[in-house]
Design an enzyme around this catalytic site. Sequence first.
Site, PDB file in Angstrom:
ATOM      1  N   GLY A 242      -8.777  -0.163   3.123  1.00  0.00           N
ATOM      2  CA  GLY A 242      -8.724   1.380   3.290  1.00  0.00           C
ATOM      3  C   GLY A 242      -8.411   1.929   4.620  1.00  0.00           C
ATOM      4  CB  CYS A 348      15.581  13.624 -15.967  1.00  0.00           C
ATOM      5  SG  CYS A 348      17.126  13.261 -15.984  1.00  0.00           S
TER       6      CYS A 348
HETATM    7  C1  LIG Z   1      -6.522  -0.987  -3.118  1.00  0.00           C
HETATM    8  C2  LIG Z   1      -7.770  -1.715  -2.582  1.00  0.00           C
HETATM    9  C3  LIG Z   1      -7.816  -2.513  -1.257  1.00  0.00           C
HETATM   10  C4  LIG Z   1      -6.778  -2.118  -0.193  1.00  0.00           C
HETATM   11  O1  LIG Z   1      -6.761  -0.621   0.176  1.00  0.00           O
HETATM   12  P1  LIG Z   1      -5.862  -0.279   1.433  1.00  0.00           P
HETATM   13  O2  LIG Z   1      -6.118   0.970   1.516  1.00  0.00           O
HETATM   14  O3  LIG Z   1      -4.464  -0.643   0.848  1.00  0.00           O
HETATM   15  O4  LIG Z   1      -6.224  -0.878   2.413  1.00  0.00           O
HETATM   16  C5  LIG Z   1      -9.008  -3.104  -1.161  1.00  0.00           C
HETATM   17  N1  LIG Z   1      -9.971  -3.387  -1.778  1.00  0.00           N
HETATM   18  C6  LIG Z   1      -9.877  -2.785  -3.254  1.00  0.00           C
HETATM   19  C7  LIG Z   1     -10.985  -3.055  -3.998  1.00  0.00           C
HETATM   20  C8  LIG Z   1      -8.803  -2.025  -3.497  1.00  0.00           C
HETATM   21  O5  LIG Z   1      -8.793  -1.609  -4.862  1.00  0.00           O
END
Ligand SMILES: *Cc1c(COP(=O)(O)O)cnc(C)c1O
Length: 425
Positions: A242, A348
Amino acid sequence: MRYPHDFHRVNGALYCEQVPIARITAAVGTPVYIYSHRTLVEHLQKLQQAFAILRPLICFSVKANGNLAILRLLVQQGAGLDIVSGGELYKALQAGCPPSRIVFASVGKSDEEIDASLAAGIFCFNVESEPELEAINRLARRRKTLARVALRINPDVEAHTHHYIATGKKESKFGIDPKTAVKMLRRHAQLPGVRIAGIHLHIGSQITQAKPFVQAIQRGGEVIRQGRAFGAPLEYLNLGGGLGIIYKDEQPQTPQQFAKAVLPLLHQLQVRLILEPGRFIVGNAGVLVTEVLYIKQAYGKQFAVVDAGMNDLLRPALYGAYHEVIPTGRVTAARNGQGRYDVVGPICESADVLARDRALGRLGSGQQLAVLGAGAYGSTMASNYNGRLRPAEVLVRGTRWAIIRRRETVADLVRHDVVPHQLIR
Ligand SMILES: *Cc1c(COP(=O)(O)O)cnc(C)c1O
């Protein structure tokens, strides 16, 4: 601070590390994803260093970029992998990731996916519901093994990100509410096929501040304390991914600032740390290079029609995401304010707009544009919509480069189609 990356200009021409982008496109064509080895490694190292004191397991999120070469180079640098399906398990193993560094999150794991993960001996399942915990228990017992799991808590925090990529609010489908999690921890000993060894939190993506993480850890920490009171063997806290990056003018926390905000909480909880970064590692390590097909004027607007579309890079259409777009060659000044374009693909769909109202100087057909920050959720979301071939991918390392995914061919478009002659003549 701008996270440095290795795309820069030399005498007006865009380079990736020491290789001119134009040299790659002359050989491989467009559209093409181009990645910098050095940027990838440096981003991973920044996280490793910021949290060095805890010696965390850093599992790169395969769904952000699943190219085998990229997975392999990160694994070689000490990363584990975070998977969300049996397909990603296969890729992780193909990339040579030790199973002891694989974690598996998904709200909907099938029996086949769970069983394949047990057979491989992955490190941990991030469990998202009670019935899933029971399924893992049943399948682990059948294999006479013990599955390590972490309960994914939905802490109901506001991540201040796009609602499509916020996953830690109470209305989202992800995770287990704290009350249910505590109930599951109270009964931890009743399921002999699983060991609930941790708590998992992933509250969303492209989060630029530490505060939502801190709030999530506080709520997760409460679950850990209550669970431990019931004797649950909670050793791990998985903070998910995240971490936000710069696409336009965001001011994301640095890994050091992030570590500084969360380390005291982790020390208090006496937990081992797992992280699952995706975007932070690969986001600005990759660009999508596309060629201008035509410049088109209509109703006083100017469009640069390019050979990459939403099938190649879905983020602008899906999230309204902003990507910086720059010419790969010298930027030529446009006369009397004529240098503004909507950069659009050939698909499209009205949503097939990569960038709106950008000042790009004077453009003409044959010129190439680089869409920056396209390394994460770019190639993994590419599709064959409109009968388009998914793009090639290239990795650059210093003065050398290599294709890491071949461009698809038209034969790939029909590879799995079947015309049943008993039904259709
Ligand atoms: C998508 C995801 C991540 C990675 O998220 P980022 O924002 O790309 O760092 C990590 N853990 C889980 C469980 C995810 O679904």
